[in-house]
Design an enzyme around this catalytic site. Sequence first.
Site, PDB file in Angstrom:
ATOM      1  N   PRO A  60       0.776  -1.214   0.091  1.00  0.00           N
ATOM      2  CG  PRO A  60      -0.911  -1.298   1.627  1.00  0.00           C
ATOM      3  CD  PRO A  60       0.911  -1.822   1.787  1.00  0.00           C
ATOM      4  CD  GLU A  61       3.241   2.976  -3.944  1.00  0.00           C
ATOM      5  OE1 GLU A  61       3.245   4.060  -4.661  1.00  0.00           O
ATOM      6  OE2 GLU A  61       2.921   1.589  -5.007  1.00  0.00           O
TER       7      GLU A  61
ATOM      8  NE  ARG B 265      11.038  -2.643  -4.308  1.00  0.00           N
ATOM      9  CZ  ARG B 265      10.122  -1.678  -3.789  1.00  0.00           C
ATOM     10  NH1 ARG B 265      10.620  -0.662  -3.187  1.00  0.00           N
ATOM     11  NH2 ARG B 265       9.756  -1.996  -3.676  1.00  0.00           N
TER      12      ARG B 265
ATOM     13  CE  LYS C 116       5.013   4.378   0.269  1.00  0.00           C
ATOM     14  NZ  LYS C 116       5.934   3.705   0.143  1.00  0.00           N
TER      15      LYS C 116
END
Length: 268
Positions: A2-3, A258, A59
């Site tokens: 979740p961002e 990433r 977040k």
Amino acid sequence: MPELPEVETIARQIRRYFLNRTIKHIEAKPVKIFQNVTALEFQQALSGKPVQSVNRIGKYLWWQVGDVFPVFHLGMSGIFIRDKKQSRQPKHIHISFIFQDGEKLYFQDVRKFSKIYLYGEAPQFPDLGVDPANGEFSLSKLQELLRPQKMNIKSFLMNQNIIAGIGNIYASEILFNAGISPFRSSRSIKGDEIEKLFQSIQKILEDAIRNYGTTYSAYQTVEGQSGRNQEFLKVYQRADKPCYNCGGTVEKIVQNSRSTFFCKKCQS
DNA sequence: TCTGACCTGCGA
DNA sequence: TCGCAGGTCAGA
């Protein structure tokens, strides 16, 4: 997972269904996600108290429950699930909040990367950067943040100490929308580009919130539904597919360990 | 600044 | 069976 948009969606839904309701009791499993509190202490501290506020910064999600303040960071796979029908408990539930009428709110985290804290006063987040979804974020603020940074712009966007809430999906999407290459150094972004970047941060996050977040795998809303924003992603998870803008090919590279998705033609 | 570790599940 | 996944942190 979740961002900012996903955590915001979760916060809104918990507010809608559970604000001002009293937690009758809690069942918490002793898993490593509890940081400054044990599962047992967490249970005891919240049971019998009302959910008085539900807040989000970056977040992080934090509630006021009577005189205590639980803080949740959802890691990669943390979600809240509302269980109205008293159905069978899903797997990987670490906390069950049971409300007075029997309705339940589960906290589930398959990968156990989430972190839970408990404080006796409203939590401070001194290391967290500016939240792009609140009023403090402005064009001049972004300008001021960019100037001293040598890091590449993708790392800048994802650095929670600078801007709080952007993760790997939205960093790629924001840079595509702004037409800025992920390889650029932060301090090289100048003038109109800063304005474009500012607008892109706001647009991408606002659109994602409106779409209830992006479901790529684990994320679902408190109501148990997938987000819809994945239908609108322009580059994330679209490696080797045609760019919606120029027809060129979307590329995937590994940057700072990433994956980054971008279009070489559209982003310079 | 970069890498590996933390975990589990899923898809190739 | 292996590599990868939306996050963060410690240690090199």
